[in-house]
Motif scaffolding. Structure first.
Motif, short mmCIF file in Angstrom:
data_model
loop_
_atom_site.label_atom_id
_atom_site.label_comp_id
_atom_site.label_asym_id
_atom_site.label_seq_id
_atom_site.Cartn_x
_atom_site.Cartn_y
_atom_site.Cartn_z
N ALA A 1 0.83 -1.21 0.00
CA ALA A 1 0.00 0.00 0.00
C ALA A 1 0.86 1.25 0.00
N VAL A 2 0.32 2.32 -0.59
CA VAL A 2 0.96 3.63 -0.58
C VAL A 2 0.01 4.58 0.15
N TYR A 3 0.49 5.20 1.21
CA TYR A 3 -0.32 6.15 1.96
C TYR A 3 -0.20 7.52 1.32
N GLY A 4 -1.33 8.13 1.00
CA GLY A 4 -1.33 9.42 0.35
C GLY A 4 -1.01 10.56 1.29
N PRO A 5 -0.81 11.76 0.74
CA PRO A 5 -0.45 12.92 1.57
C PRO A 5 -1.48 13.28 2.63
N ASP A 6 -2.78 13.07 2.33
CA ASP A 6 -3.82 13.38 3.31
C ASP A 6 -3.67 12.49 4.54
N THR A 7 -3.39 11.22 4.31
CA THR A 7 -3.21 10.30 5.43
C THR A 7 -2.02 10.71 6.29
N MET A 8 -0.92 11.08 5.65
CA MET A 8 0.26 11.47 6.41
C MET A 8 0.02 12.74 7.21
N ARG A 9 -0.70 13.69 6.62
CA ARG A 9 -1.02 14.92 7.34
C ARG A 9 -1.88 14.63 8.57
N GLU A 10 -2.87 13.76 8.39
CA GLU A 10 -3.75 13.41 9.51
C GLU A 10 -3.00 12.66 10.60
N LEU A 11 -2.08 11.78 10.21
CA LEU A 11 -1.29 11.08 11.21
C LEU A 11 -0.38 12.04 11.99
N ALA A 12 0.18 13.01 11.28
CA ALA A 12 0.99 14.03 11.96
C ALA A 12 0.12 14.84 12.93
N ASP A 13 -1.12 15.10 12.55
CA ASP A 13 -2.03 15.82 13.44
C ASP A 13 -2.27 15.04 14.73
N VAL A 14 -2.45 13.71 14.59
CA VAL A 14 -2.64 12.87 15.78
C VAL A 14 -1.39 12.92 16.66
#
Length: 365
Positions: free
Chosen positions: A164-177
């Motif tokens: 799987a490739v995690y998109g930029p939105d997922t990475m941004r949300e994970l950084a928010d968490v």
């Protein structure tokens, strides 16, 4: 702390003792050649003066750190060159757990088994978040389990084992968490050159003091034995990471670092493009054979692993041994990667015999 030896070694040892020819699809050891510029650099280095054979700067050769920093659009002072991406992940996870910000490490399920191993070794407590059928991680699921005890969130994109490739939105949300709970997001991007989807975007595009990005050259340059990786830390965390790195390893190999620098500066983009094209062809041929075998499987968007499930043949160590003995194909048991894929097997498509292995699997099943 007690922790388990990764199953990789047990599978490889069993395959090596087999009484028949076995196609090795266990580990991600690339079978293609390293960049010519890297070989040229090694030849030239052999004639270097004696001082070039001594300790390099602990944080890495200045030229290599600056080259990495320019390519990743970061400050060279944030870059620590490590003994492979494995040490980069170790340094990042250790930094997260020694900040007195909790002891929980959130991992995906399935997961590359070295992450929970490092978690146990460092005295952390692992919490697993299942991904969907295509291997995608929903950041909302991470937020649901995160708490004040969360010290670290570890993700790997492109992903081993799901592809799987995690998109930029997922990475941004994970950084928010991570920011919300004063944790560190550790993004292992060692397969960044193997994105077939066009969706990969480095976590370095996320402006946050709560993320560490790790990567290396083992896969992209087909040099797993060179052990050259790196981590990009926030400015306020890099000094502690450099100290731990110095105490554990002193430094990464100086000749290997110089060879990687030569390769970075002398390798055209076509080298990586040709490798991706070759792997796409392997993936297509391998999954076609899995269709013929009646298997359910993942089609990777990145990296070079395929997970497959055969009806009535769960991904146990016992069945992996049966495949070695009866089909002549060595893969990894799904149970090594977590509970959610325990019925699956994982195959690394880094062998020129991938087509032959696919035919053997199709015949066997």
């Amino acid at each position: 702390m007690e922790y388990d030896e990764p199953l990789f070694f047990r599978v490889m040892q069993y395959a090596a003792r087999a009484d028949r020819d076995v196609v090795d699809m266990v580990s991600g050891n690339p079978d293609w050649d390293a960049p010519p510029a890297l070989r040229d650099g090694l030849h030239e280095y052999a004639d270097a003066p004696t001082e070039a054979f001594q300790y390099p700067p602990s944080e890495g050769l200045r030229g290599l750190r600056e080259e990495i920093a320019e390519r990743r659009n970061v400050d060279a002072a944030q870059v620590v060159v490590t003994v492979g991406t494995a040490e980069a992940n170790y340094l990042a996870m250790a930094r997260a757990l020694e900040r007195d910000a909790g002891d929980e490490v959130i991992l995906t399920d399935p997961v590359y088994p070295y992450y929970p191993g490092k978690t146990s070794m460092l005295g952390g407590r692992a919490t697993f978040v299942p991904v969907d059928d295509r291997g995608r991680l929903d950041a909302a699921d991470v937020r649901e389990v995160a708490s004040e005890d969360t010290a670290c969130i570890v993700v790997n994109t492109p992903n081993n084992p799901t592809g799987a490739v995690y998109g930029p939105d997922t990475m941004r949300e994970l950084a928010d968490v991570a920011e919300e709970y004063d944790a560190l997001l550790v993004a292992d991007e060692v397969y960044d050159h193997f994105d077939y989807s066009g969706r990969f975007e480095s976590a370095l595009s996320v402006d946050s003091d709560h993320r560490v990005v790790t990567s290396g050259f083992s896969k992209s340059m087909a040099i797993t034995g060179f052990r050259v990786g790196y981590a990009v830390f926030p400015h306020d965390l890099v000094e502690a990471a450099k100290t731990r790195h110095m105490l554990v390893n002193i430094s990464a190999s100086r000749p290997a670092q110089q060879a990687v620098l030569d390769a970075l500066q002398g390798t055209p983009a076509e080298y990586y493009e040709e490798t991706r094209d070759m792997l796409r062809e392997r993936i297509d041929a391998f999954t076609d054979a899995l269709d013929a075998a009646g298997a359910e499987y993942t089609t990777p968007d990145g990296a070079f692993y395929v997970m497959a499930r055969f009806d009535g043949f769960p991904g146990t160590m016992e069945n992996v041994q049966r495949l070695i003995d009866e089909a002549g194909v060595a893969g990894m048991p799904g149970e090594a990667f977590g509970e959610s894929r325990s019925d699956w097997l994982r195959f690394a498509l880094v062998t020129p015999r991938a087509d032959e292995a696919a035919e053997r699997l199709a015949d066997y099943f």
